[in-house]
Write a protein that holds these residues in place. Sequence first.
Motif, mmCIF file in Angstrom:
data_model
loop_
_atom_site.group_PDB
_atom_site.id
_atom_site.type_symbol
_atom_site.label_atom_id
_atom_site.label_comp_id
_atom_site.label_asym_id
_atom_site.label_seq_id
_atom_site.Cartn_x
_atom_site.Cartn_y
_atom_site.Cartn_z
ATOM 1 N N UNK A 97 33.214 -58.679 -46.619
ATOM 2 C CA UNK A 97 32.316 -57.819 -45.846
ATOM 3 C C UNK A 97 33.035 -56.536 -45.427
ATOM 4 N N UNK A 98 34.289 -56.678 -44.988
ATOM 5 C CA UNK A 98 35.023 -55.505 -44.509
ATOM 6 C C UNK A 98 35.780 -54.772 -45.616
ATOM 7 N N UNK A 99 35.589 -55.238 -46.846
ATOM 8 C CA UNK A 99 36.090 -54.481 -47.992
ATOM 9 C C UNK A 99 34.969 -53.753 -48.716
ATOM 10 N N UNK A 100 33.762 -54.369 -48.733
ATOM 11 C CA UNK A 100 32.694 -53.836 -49.573
ATOM 12 C C UNK A 100 31.403 -53.488 -48.825
ATOM 13 N N UNK A 101 31.047 -54.250 -47.824
ATOM 14 C CA UNK A 101 29.776 -54.016 -47.142
ATOM 15 C C UNK A 101 29.950 -53.002 -46.007
ATOM 16 N N UNK A 124 46.347 -61.950 -47.650
ATOM 17 C CA UNK A 124 45.738 -61.887 -46.326
ATOM 18 C C UNK A 124 44.306 -61.384 -46.356
ATOM 19 N N UNK A 125 43.997 -60.389 -47.198
ATOM 20 C CA UNK A 125 42.732 -59.659 -47.040
ATOM 21 C C UNK A 125 41.674 -60.005 -48.078
ATOM 22 N N UNK A 126 41.830 -61.119 -48.780
ATOM 23 C CA UNK A 126 40.820 -61.534 -49.767
ATOM 24 C C UNK A 126 40.639 -63.038 -49.669
ATOM 25 N N UNK A 175 32.257 -60.807 -32.907
ATOM 26 C CA UNK A 175 31.242 -59.871 -33.410
ATOM 27 C C UNK A 175 31.350 -59.694 -34.915
ATOM 28 N N UNK A 176 32.574 -59.569 -35.444
ATOM 29 C CA UNK A 176 32.773 -59.439 -36.888
ATOM 30 C C UNK A 176 32.334 -60.713 -37.610
ATOM 31 N N UNK A 177 32.638 -61.838 -37.019
ATOM 32 C CA UNK A 177 32.241 -63.128 -37.573
ATOM 33 C C UNK A 177 30.714 -63.235 -37.669
ATOM 34 N N UNK A 178 30.020 -62.838 -36.614
ATOM 35 C CA UNK A 178 28.562 -62.951 -36.599
ATOM 36 C C UNK A 178 27.905 -61.963 -37.568
ATOM 37 N N UNK A 179 28.487 -60.770 -37.717
ATOM 38 C CA UNK A 179 27.979 -59.826 -38.716
ATOM 39 C C UNK A 179 28.064 -60.435 -40.116
ATOM 40 N N UNK A 180 29.159 -61.102 -40.380
ATOM 41 C CA UNK A 180 29.354 -61.718 -41.689
ATOM 42 C C UNK A 180 28.357 -62.853 -41.901
#
Length: 623
Positions: free
Chosen positions: A110-114, A101-103, A372-377
């Motif tokens: 982005x939400x694992x490393x950035x 799910x998370x990779x 918002x998360x999509x646009x940050x990425x």
Amino acid sequence: MSRRQILASAAVTGAGAALWAAGAATASASAPAEHPDRFTLTVLGTTDTHGNVFNWDYFKDAEYDDAAHNDIGLAKIATLIAAVRDERGRCTTLTLDAGDTIQGTPLSYYYAKIDPITAGPVHPMAAAMNAIGYDAAALGNHEFNYGVALLRKFQAQLHHPLLGANALDWNTGEPAFPEYVIKKVPVGPKASHHGHGHGHDHGREAEHVSVGIVGLVTPGCAIWDKANLDGRITFNGIVEQAAELIPRVKRAGADIVIVSCHSGASTSSSYGDALPWPENASTLLAANVPDIDAILVGHAHVEIEQRYVQNTQTGRQVLLSEPLKWGERLTVMDLDLQRDRHGRWSVSTATATLLNANTAAEDAHIVKILTAAHEKTRTYVNGVIGKSAAAMSAATSRYQDTAAIDFINYIQADAVTKATGTSLPVLSIAAPFNAEAAIPAGDVTVRDVAGLYIYDNTLEAIQFTGAQVRAYLEFSATYFKQVSGSGPFAAADVTNAVTPTAPGGTPDYNYDIMGGLGTSAGTRLTYDIDIAKAPGSRIVNLAYGGAAVADEQQFLIAINNYRASGGGNFPGVTTAPVVYNAQVEIRQLIIDWVSAVGTIDPSVFASVDWRLLANGQPITITG
């Protein structure tokens, strides 16, 4: 479009469509009576969503599309799930996931490393799954890629249990994750209630069927994420763990048992006999462990609408279904239950069909909460980090030496050379992960590099002899089918050969290309692969610095952690001395190199160092 129309258009054509119609008719026919003796439970399933929320290709920065015009993402799956619940009843529908799910996307990276979730943000996949209202999910092997701490944070953010019965505490042998959950599904008049909130417990309001949901994951996790798991979590075999667990689930009151299993249906192991248990064991599970009624299959990235496996002890048929990866399909299992004179429920018939995400619009609520998360990425991946003097494509990398793969090998070998200060020659391996990857001439962005190296692997270095280098390359060359003549051949005629450990064909990521450090004559590794010859005798003209490689010659090999831990079952790697392992991510290493150097100049690292031959003559491949 009404939800009924959505379902009609989403059903996969062929047998699945007929089964969907039959299932819908059964559901409609089983209108609740005061004390029903028959009841239809609907189980919805996803798997291998790999960080895909929206129908978006971050590497192209465009809407996702492929040759089959599949759509992807949980936003579309959410619409299909809502339609099925509306049709069947929210309270008589369970929703499961089978892991990974998370990779897999820049969004999940982005939400694992950035902006890691360990520092506060909610993981977009957790937010999406919570909004959809999953009842349970199984661990996948890629859940461990970012370490146990991040996984535990993700687990805490979920509103449903994350199951992994065969993931065990390293020291105690006790379960490291919940083994199972029992869901009480109402029958009778209360079962017709639609639209209650997720997690609503009917308790004593209605009679119910107790559904045991078990989660299991491929034991290959222990190999592929060895650095993250050693000393923390170990794994038992899927069949072995289930044989002990399923009777306990039944004793705990489960009328029926559904397994969410992150392990493919085709019994095989990419790691050979490196572990005593197979990587893909869902068929073995169904055949050898009694009292399982259905298995939601994951891990293999293949589409299995419905398959039946006979249990060898009971003779009962067990239903298996695997939806396609990334949210391209939704499995819909219909389990027709009947109650005996003692009040016990059992499955009388079970069918499955698949719904296609490309028929559905994205769910408005998912879009609202995750845009918002999509646009940050998108902002992150479109950031320019340097320039390239020439375009580099990976399109032909499976069968031709390309600058794109040379670029990866150069950066890996350079990093190992500098980090170790070695006087030994340094070689590097890389696989053609993504045929669509391309570095453009001119500005280079994060997404250009991310497309070239799509996995979150870290860099290691091991020490090999010349004989081991040859054996490694011979094993890699089993990727090619045996041919006669020089062609022309289509790429499919020579690549992805079937082997004992890859019965569906060797995947591109298990073909490794080995290179030296740059274009200097003294640091180049050169070889030919003669695929007219039988596997095991294909590597010819193997030389380093212009001289034939001697069996006793010593080399350092820059290698990724997946391969170094035994992924792909390449020879020699798991017992070779480890010289370097600083847990540096290869993709970030490439990004940092481009940022520091400024300009990618292929003349520094690109040269033709290997060729495909047939009986000594170059092969022509038309693509």
